[in-house]
Design a protein around this motif. Sequence first.
Motif, PDB file in Angstrom:
ATOM      1  N   ASP A  16      -5.950   0.093  -5.887  1.00 41.26           N
ATOM      2  CA  ASP A  16      -6.359  -1.134  -5.199  1.00 41.26           C
ATOM      3  C   ASP A  16      -5.174  -1.988  -4.757  1.00 41.26           C
ATOM      4  OD1 ASP A  16      -8.905  -0.298  -5.617  1.00 41.26           O
ATOM      5  OD2 ASP A  16      -9.444  -1.841  -7.087  1.00 41.26           O
ATOM      6  N   TYR A  17      -3.952  -1.610  -5.140  1.00 38.18           N
ATOM      7  CA  TYR A  17      -2.767  -2.300  -4.638  1.00 38.18           C
ATOM      8  C   TYR A  17      -1.947  -1.380  -3.736  1.00 38.18           C
ATOM      9  CZ  TYR A  17      -3.971  -6.033  -7.837  1.00 38.18           C
ATOM     10  OH  TYR A  17      -4.637  -7.052  -8.470  1.00 38.18           O
ATOM     11  N   LEU A  18      -2.582  -0.333  -3.253  1.00 39.41           N
ATOM     12  CA  LEU A  18      -2.009   0.632  -2.309  1.00 39.41           C
ATOM     13  C   LEU A  18      -0.846   1.407  -2.909  1.00 39.41           C
ATOM     14  CD1 LEU A  18      -3.624   0.559   0.303  1.00 39.41           C
ATOM     15  CD2 LEU A  18      -3.397  -1.764  -0.564  1.00 39.41           C
ATOM     16  N   ARG A  19      -0.826   1.555  -4.249  1.00 41.51           N
ATOM     17  CA  ARG A  19       0.219   2.343  -4.916  1.00 41.51           C
ATOM     18  C   ARG A  19      -0.171   3.819  -4.943  1.00 41.51           C
ATOM     19  NH1 ARG A  19       0.481  -1.882  -9.944  1.00 41.51           N
ATOM     20  NH2 ARG A  19      -1.714  -1.250  -9.949  1.00 41.51           N
ATOM     21  N   THR A  20       0.784   4.700  -4.681  1.00 41.19           N
ATOM     22  CA  THR A  20       0.549   6.137  -4.768  1.00 41.19           C
ATOM     23  C   THR A  20       0.866   6.602  -6.192  1.00 41.19           C
ATOM     24  OG1 THR A  20       2.799   6.870  -4.238  1.00 41.19           O
ATOM     25  CG2 THR A  20       1.348   6.312  -2.379  1.00 41.19           C
ATOM     26  N   VAL A  34      -8.959  -0.129  13.046  1.00 41.34           N
ATOM     27  CA  VAL A  34      -7.762  -0.945  12.881  1.00 41.34           C
ATOM     28  C   VAL A  34      -7.923  -2.043  11.838  1.00 41.34           C
ATOM     29  CG1 VAL A  34      -6.174  -2.497  14.063  1.00 41.34           C
ATOM     30  CG2 VAL A  34      -6.984  -0.455  15.215  1.00 41.34           C
ATOM     31  N   ALA A  35      -9.039  -2.763  11.866  1.00 39.57           N
ATOM     32  CA  ALA A  35      -9.182  -3.927  10.999  1.00 39.57           C
ATOM     33  C   ALA A  35      -8.973  -3.609   9.509  1.00 39.57           C
ATOM     34  CB  ALA A  35     -10.530  -4.605  11.235  1.00 39.57           C
ATOM     35  N   PRO A  36      -9.581  -2.553   8.947  1.00 45.24           N
ATOM     36  CA  PRO A  36      -9.328  -2.251   7.531  1.00 45.24           C
ATOM     37  C   PRO A  36      -7.854  -1.983   7.229  1.00 45.24           C
ATOM     38  CG  PRO A  36     -11.254  -1.051   8.315  1.00 45.24           C
ATOM     39  CD  PRO A  36     -10.602  -1.647   9.515  1.00 45.24           C
ATOM     40  N   LEU A  37      -7.137  -1.418   8.182  1.00 45.39           N
ATOM     41  CA  LEU A  37      -5.726  -1.110   7.958  1.00 45.39           C
ATOM     42  C   LEU A  37      -4.896  -2.384   7.840  1.00 45.39           C
ATOM     43  CD1 LEU A  37      -5.405   1.833  10.518  1.00 45.39           C
ATOM     44  CD2 LEU A  37      -6.418   1.800   8.235  1.00 45.39           C
ATOM     45  N   PHE A  38      -5.249  -3.392   8.641  1.00 43.49           N
ATOM     46  CA  PHE A  38      -4.564  -4.679   8.531  1.00 43.49           C
ATOM     47  C   PHE A  38      -4.912  -5.362   7.206  1.00 43.49           C
ATOM     48  CE2 PHE A  38      -4.541  -4.796  13.389  1.00 43.49           C
ATOM     49  CZ  PHE A  38      -3.226  -4.374  13.456  1.00 43.49           C
ATOM     50  N   GLU A  39      -6.165  -5.215   6.756  1.00 46.06           N
ATOM     51  CA  GLU A  39      -6.559  -5.793   5.477  1.00 46.06           C
ATOM     52  C   GLU A  39      -5.770  -5.152   4.339  1.00 46.06           C
ATOM     53  OE1 GLU A  39     -10.770  -5.242   5.319  1.00 46.06           O
ATOM     54  OE2 GLU A  39     -11.182  -6.770   6.835  1.00 46.06           O
ATOM     55  N   GLN A  40      -5.583  -3.827   4.402  1.00 46.67           N
ATOM     56  CA  GLN A  40      -4.754  -3.145   3.409  1.00 46.67           C
ATOM     57  C   GLN A  40      -3.327  -3.690   3.439  1.00 46.67           C
ATOM     58  OE1 GLN A  40      -4.861   1.019   4.357  1.00 46.67           O
ATOM     59  NE2 GLN A  40      -7.038   1.267   3.835  1.00 46.67           N
ATOM     60  N   GLY A  41      -2.813  -3.864   4.661  1.00 44.65           N
ATOM     61  CA  GLY A  41      -1.436  -4.320   4.817  1.00 44.65           C
ATOM     62  C   GLY A  41      -1.190  -5.690   4.228  1.00 44.65           C
ATOM     63  N   MET A  42      -2.176  -6.585   4.330  1.00 41.61           N
ATOM     64  CA  MET A  42      -2.001  -7.927   3.767  1.00 41.61           C
ATOM     65  C   MET A  42      -1.942  -7.896   2.254  1.00 41.61           C
ATOM     66  SD  MET A  42      -4.119 -10.513   6.257  1.00 41.61           S
ATOM     67  CE  MET A  42      -5.578  -9.505   6.460  1.00 41.61           C
ATOM     68  N   VAL A  43      -2.803  -7.061   1.639  1.00 42.52           N
ATOM     69  CA  VAL A  43      -2.760  -6.925   0.182  1.00 42.52           C
ATOM     70  C   VAL A  43      -1.432  -6.312  -0.247  1.00 42.52           C
ATOM     71  CG1 VAL A  43      -3.792  -5.741  -1.795  1.00 42.52           C
ATOM     72  CG2 VAL A  43      -5.265  -6.764  -0.034  1.00 42.52           C
ATOM     73  N   GLU A  86       0.618 -13.831  -5.599  1.00 41.48           N
ATOM     74  CA  GLU A  86      -0.690 -13.630  -6.207  1.00 41.48           C
ATOM     75  C   GLU A  86      -1.676 -13.132  -5.147  1.00 41.48           C
ATOM     76  OE1 GLU A  86      -4.141 -16.177  -8.593  1.00 41.48           O
ATOM     77  OE2 GLU A  86      -2.135 -17.027  -8.247  1.00 41.48           O
ATOM     78  N   CYS A  87      -2.429 -12.119  -5.452  1.00 38.58           N
ATOM     79  CA  CYS A  87      -3.365 -11.585  -4.460  1.00 38.58           C
ATOM     80  C   CYS A  87      -4.507 -10.871  -5.142  1.00 38.58           C
ATOM     81  CB  CYS A  87      -2.666 -10.637  -3.485  1.00 38.58           C
ATOM     82  SG  CYS A  87      -2.082  -9.104  -4.228  1.00 38.58           S
TER      83      CYS A  87
END
Length: 807
Positions: free
Chosen positions: A264-268, A290-299, A308-309
């Motif tokens: 959930d923090y985009l860690r591999t 595109v929109a979900p990819l930008f949401e991932q990028g912000m997190v 904090e996120c």
Amino acid sequence: MNTTRERLVLIGNGMAGVATLEQIIKLGGAYDITVIGSEPHPNYNRIMLSYVLEGSQTIDDIVLNSHEWYEENQITLHTGVTVTAIDSDTHMVVTDNGMQIPYDKVIIATGSKSLILPIPGHEKQGVVGFRDIADCHQMLEAAKNYRTAAVIGGGLLGLEAAKGLVSLGMDVTVVHLMNDLMERQLDSVAAAMLKKELESQGIKFRMGAQTAELQGGERVERLLFKDGSTLQADFVVMAAGIRPNIEVAKNSGIEAARGILVDDYLRTSMDNVYAVGECVQHRDTCYGLVAPLFEQGMVLAKHICGSECQPYEGSTVSTKLKISGVDVFSAGVFIENEHQSVITARDDWKKTYKKIILQDNIIVGAVLFGDINDSAQLQKLIRDGAPMTDELYAELMGTGGCSHSKKKASVETMANDEIVCGCNGVTKLDIVSAIQDKGLTSVEEIKACTGATRSCGGCKPVVEQILQYVLGDGAAVASSQGMCGCTTHSRDEVVAAIREKGLRTVKEVMNVMEWHNPEGCSKCRPAINYYLGMIYPVEYQDEKSSRFVNERMNANIQKDGTYTVVPRMYGGVTTPEDLKKIADVSVKYNVKAVKMTGGQRIDLIGVEKEDLPKVWEELDMPSGYAYAKSLRTVKTCVGSQFCRFGTQDSMGMGASLEQRFERLDFPAKFKMAVNGCPRNCAESCTKDIGIVGNDGGWEIFIGGNGGIKARLADSFCKVKTDQELIDLCGAIIQYYRETGKYLERTSEWVERMGLDTIKAAILEDENNRQQLVERVNLALAQVEDPWQKVLNDEETRTALFGKKVEV
């Protein structure tokens, strides 16, 4: 390089990865950043590739972050380089050209690849995917040398590819396995409406077709389908889907399935290595929008910067797109089941459709077509699991109006990190902060500052609402009705700017007037093209690419891909010799049907595209303009030449008027009729200009319409001589040409302008009337028969109809 800062390497120079970097920079992340991209370009907007293909945009136009941006932010950029592996032991990123770049943290953002279906023949020349600029270049080259193309896949990519190839003059068929277009985003109703609209733009379809083999020699020549039928094609675009690009992860021992597995923090699975975008698999889901990819990028940006996120828990899948000028939106559940309730509204006249799906009175999904102004609100309602109420129903379905306070409340409750502009990853907070910190007061300033509305323009209504919410009455939101969703400028503002600023091309108009959607759409481009030709009849070079497909081809396309040919018959009168030619040509070219039109013409239905020039040549008759925004017909009765009730020569006058005003561009199709007496056999009362003969001369009627919006014409005036009649018709026509909105019929024009206003400008102002006649004469002096023009222009003929045409 500052050795005191951590080293961050971004693998992939696409939209998701660079958007993440932009967020890291905004948050003040202290990193020395290196970006490695396989393509020889800086970061560009992949969503806009179809516009590069059709020629309305260049590569430079779609660049999101120029080389200067990388330099200004002290980012080291390597283009045309591919990363082969990440070595966790040495903390090195290894590339195909031998570089080893040290890292402390890595972000993998390698995106996805086109899915090339493994069908026999897929390796032949002339078979490409549609994913990057290199694919665009191959398609542009193919359009120069080949005529027929097939696009395999009826999703967004396939339709965008087809749109671009049609605009390049190719004969394009979309081959789709399913019976509905974009079946992952649209229901059957919206898909059918989209298909109909795209067919009108010249795209053909083969639905429910499974390609079994690509046949030919070294180069593809045809598609063989599972049912044994075939389709000729010199060029094939595979647009059947995408596949996450996980090569780097696989080569590096990072866990992957369909995509690179992340938490959930985009860690591999590898320490200090993250992944974002289309290459990622999060909670068993790979996102291709595109929109979900930008949401991932912000997190990810907040996590890397130590801010904090909230964790990334997945996205509410929604689609908001503009396809060939058509707006579509879907979110949540878009195909209902027997346990769900459905609210629908469909308007075939305005080409709009709205569907909202309820589960136990909770809003769980929606589909919008044509008008997507409610998309942001519906997306939030679906994400929040909001119940349907009487008040909300009235607001969404238009039964109770939508007050300013409701719109204000909608954006007020929108989360700050909610993405407003999906094309450029701009959030509500980005827009609010820009307005407050930089004193922005218009949508144009917001676009220049944040990029919101810069691409497709679909987010403009929400941006306007945010602007109104932040500034209240101080917001400089345009109150005039824009020509289309690409601009807030009205028809009058566009025409005034063309005159005052001397604008001479469609592109120049859109650039100078700062179109939100810089490539325009199928609504505004033809309109601007018409206005330019009307204002500059001598100098302006008509832009065929800005015309509808029927006008580009000088014939009406039918649903089976063939065309109709309607030769001119002045006043509805022909000769035995011409009738024989029509019959001979119809037999020779296997015309499917020969029909009398409502305007007393003969319609040859079912002519193959490549046969059109030969049919025109052998008919040796002028074009009847049945496809154009022009004078279609002048319908006549037999009049005084033959009828015992006739008082005037209606056939002679009808022929004279038609010969005089044919080939002239109008805002919309234009029909006339001449009656030899008041018995109205030629139906003058429902024509744009209707003329009725009487013992003392002629009576002129204007603004009639026998179509969907039927309207009886208004009496305009009476005249005594034929010359007066012709001059007044010319003045009326020119006044309509100069003041009418593009696609506005005279029935609507008369009601908007007012009959008294039109009379004052023409009947009461003799000097103005004479000037109108002079201007229409100037425009008429420039026209020429389009069929003959094509026959005499080998380059145009070859581009439109292929090399096999001989005339």
